[in-house]
Design an enzyme around this catalytic site. Sequence first.
Site, PDB file in Angstrom:
ATOM      1  N   SER A 141      37.518  41.629  41.214  1.00  0.00           N
ATOM      2  CA  SER A 141      36.674  42.817  41.230  1.00  0.00           C
ATOM      3  C   SER A 141      37.228  43.787  42.268  1.00  0.00           C
ATOM      4  CB  SER A 141      35.223  42.423  41.519  1.00  0.00           C
ATOM      5  OG  SER A 141      34.383  43.537  41.557  1.00  0.00           O
ATOM      6  N   TYR A 155      36.201  53.741  37.590  1.00  0.00           N
ATOM      7  CA  TYR A 155      36.676  52.482  38.158  1.00  0.00           C
ATOM      8  C   TYR A 155      35.503  51.683  38.703  1.00  0.00           C
ATOM      9  CZ  TYR A 155      39.422  49.273  41.051  1.00  0.00           C
ATOM     10  OH  TYR A 155      39.970  48.146  41.625  1.00  0.00           O
ATOM     11  N   LYS A 159      34.057  47.979  37.395  1.00  0.00           N
ATOM     12  CA  LYS A 159      33.947  46.821  38.276  1.00  0.00           C
ATOM     13  C   LYS A 159      32.485  46.401  38.475  1.00  0.00           C
ATOM     14  CE  LYS A 159      38.340  46.196  39.045  1.00  0.00           C
ATOM     15  NZ  LYS A 159      39.058  44.996  38.530  1.00  0.00           N
TER      16      LYS A 159
END
Length: 287
Positions: A141, A155, A159
């Site tokens: 992660s 992004y 995650k």
Amino acid sequence: MHQHKHKINMKNTVLLTGTSSGFGATAARLFAERGWHVIATMRDTSKAGDLRSLPNVWVTTLDVQDLTTIDDAIADGIERFGHIDVVINNAGYGQFGIFEGLSREAIQAQFDVNVFGAMDVTRAILPHFRARRAGTILNISSGAGAIGFPMASLYSASKFALEGFSEGLRYELASLGIRVKLIEPGGAPQTGFMARVGGESAGVAVIEDYLPFMQHIGQIYGGMSAASDPDAVEKVVEAMYEAATDGKDQLRYAPTDDIQPLLQARRSTSEPTYQSLTHQLFVSTEA
């Protein structure tokens, strides 16, 4: 025949995605040095470098956006080494830019790799892990999986999704003796996390109204990069090995110092305190 293979291959075996560079390449070397069989996978095996020459390492193609390559890499790895003990979903990248300037294709690609790719690899290995009533899935992660970073909303979103998936899945698989774990690196400069912020990137349009903000955030990220943990890569791959071998049910490992204050604020303080801290970090123009 399978039983015979299993007996003569007593070493542990790890399959890693995204081993052409960064954490993946370094982790492949670390596991090999410590006596593991390593299935080092990547989209383009011409980028394998010296991995091919290392003992215990087998380099093969796996593109997380191509289901056939996922199935083939897993099946061939099991045939070669007898079993797989750990799968590390490391393949991923950061799509940076102002959200409004990102194309739908850029958004789709970010999730195809960082989320759906990890899910597809996980789905493909589970029958093998279920049959053995053992196995560990280690998802790489980010600190951005707990904290929303400006100009990295995609992004962070990808995650965040990987974190929620991992946290929910771990209960299902624990009933079968299979572990799910997360590694949360900070913004290590070696991984290029900050390098593309404000730069040219496919599928990103420049909208002039945001330019002052982009300049402001670029300066902040420049300072964060300069202050980032210089030993980040080493710490992250050590955490990957620890998570694979410690036998603990621990879900999250956050090995780098640079992200610790933000993670601590996110998870251990009140929402107003966290909002104040992130406001100071990302909004305030005071020195």
